[in-house]
Design an enzyme around this catalytic site. Sequence first.
Site, PDB file in Angstrom:
ATOM      1  N   PHE A  35       0.918  -1.232  -0.022  1.00  0.00           N
ATOM      2  CA  PHE A  35      -0.103  -0.086  -0.171  1.00  0.00           C
ATOM      3  C   PHE A  35       0.877   1.356   0.128  1.00  0.00           C
ATOM      4  CE2 PHE A  35      -3.231  -3.135   0.933  1.00  0.00           C
ATOM      5  CZ  PHE A  35      -4.504  -2.417   0.699  1.00  0.00           C
ATOM      6  N   GLY A  37       2.501   1.885  -2.927  1.00  0.00           N
ATOM      7  CA  GLY A  37       3.300   1.807  -4.131  1.00  0.00           C
ATOM      8  C   GLY A  37       4.919   1.686  -3.833  1.00  0.00           C
ATOM      9  N   THR A  38       5.430   1.797  -5.040  1.00  0.00           N
ATOM     10  CA  THR A  38       6.839   2.023  -5.194  1.00  0.00           C
ATOM     11  C   THR A  38       7.532   3.158  -4.292  1.00  0.00           C
ATOM     12  OG1 THR A  38       7.080   0.560  -7.022  1.00  0.00           O
ATOM     13  CG2 THR A  38       8.843   1.932  -6.525  1.00  0.00           C
ATOM     14  N   CYS A  39       6.558   4.291  -4.625  1.00  0.00           N
ATOM     15  CA  CYS A  39       7.209   5.702  -4.257  1.00  0.00           C
ATOM     16  C   CYS A  39       7.470   5.829  -2.799  1.00  0.00           C
ATOM     17  CB  CYS A  39       6.370   6.804  -4.694  1.00  0.00           C
ATOM     18  SG  CYS A  39       6.839   8.452  -4.287  1.00  0.00           S
ATOM     19  N   HIS A 439      18.224  39.801  -4.885  1.00  0.00           N
ATOM     20  CA  HIS A 439      19.781  39.778  -4.956  1.00  0.00           C
ATOM     21  C   HIS A 439      20.075  39.700  -3.709  1.00  0.00           C
ATOM     22  CE1 HIS A 439      23.858  40.857  -5.767  1.00  0.00           C
ATOM     23  NE2 HIS A 439      23.733  41.849  -4.780  1.00  0.00           N
TER      24      HIS A 439
END
Length: 455
Positions: A35, A37-39, A439
Amino acid sequence: MRHHDLVVIGAGSGNAVVDESLADLDVAVVEERWFGGTCLNAGCIPSKMLAHTAHVARSVREAGAFDVDAALKAVRWRDARDRVFGRLDAERDRGRRGRMEDDSVSVYEGSAWFTGPRTLRIERADGALDVSAGQIVVAAGGRPLVPEPVVDANLPYETSDTVMRIDSPPQRLAILGGGYIAAELAEVFAAAGSSVTIVEKEDHLLGPQDETVAERFTSLVRSRYDLRLGQEVSTVGGRPGALRLTLDDGSTVEADMLLVAVGRVPNSDRLNLEAAGIATHGDGRVIVDEHQRTTADGVFALGDICSAVPLKHVANREAKVVAHNLRHPDDLIAADHGLVPAAVFTRPQIASVGATEQDCRDKGLDYLVGKAGYGDVAYGWAMEDTTGFCKVLAEAGTGRLLGAHLMGPQASILIQPLILAATLGIDAATLATSPYWIHPALTEVVENALLDLGL
């Protein structure tokens, strides 16, 4: 046969499809492994958490450049690993528990494959179950590609799915592949004390990146890693913990551990898609139209199983498109993949959007190149940065932004105004001269690259 209004195969980005707008439907989610996923479990999140640890370690090592006397005692790998995955595993378990406690969603933990149009068999620990659905979303993701010489050797190897959870870093790590996964994990393990050898068949690391980025990054990391470029592995021998890789030029690499990071493949071959009438590209990706519809009526797909750009933010966008189109068949929306940004969380960071210079050249475009170095702006002086740069590509005459590429600290943040400009159609001259640029912020390197176009 159990029938649902909607079945989602995959609880990574597919899980995001199921929101409150579907509360009146009978919905099921099928997940074979993770659950989140891969991430969440083995991809972008843990790798970036560990990469940040590596960047902190390198900052300590390089503190002398800023007249700071500091010494790195050690990267406590197991503590770092447990900190990362202690948090992420808890997130995964909360997501799983939340879904299973959601009365409007049935959760099937197991593997699914099609048995016919919009019908599935789900193999669970307690037996198989056949289900049908009015609509199906295929979001089954992908997996690491493993070359035949590694498979044939029948010796231990790691992939991105496993290597971040090991108990201790190896003394000698061999990495197959030179893409972003290989580059990020090389950074992680080098910081943890591993001696890293990278074997890559191309002549540069990060080959899909703009040629300037690929060349300069490769040159930078030659002093950190043993690079074996333009070579491939012929055989893997030795024994567990003492591997010997023989390359196609006859040279060898000795390693305690092998990490395979040569790419990923979609999980489409595990779903029996032919039975459902779902067509695929030659590389296995599910064919979808601009609305994420497959060739089978009532079946959508999203994420790594179908996308040519397998990134989490792409899958998330596609999940939103699918969620809308499921409920609004007469008002479909599309996923636009024209300008997808990406970042590589190495040191230095790399970020890109749009065309590379080689793309522009191959297409015969009339284009301009603007460049600026971090060392040319005041905050770059503060950082003692001599290698970072920004490169922008614009259409000659109109100033329309075609692509942008950065390498250096905070690149993944600095590129955002260029992403916005390219997406919203703001030309390079307008972006350079209309807004104020603070800057001496590092964003001045982006401003200077735009001005260098000479528009």
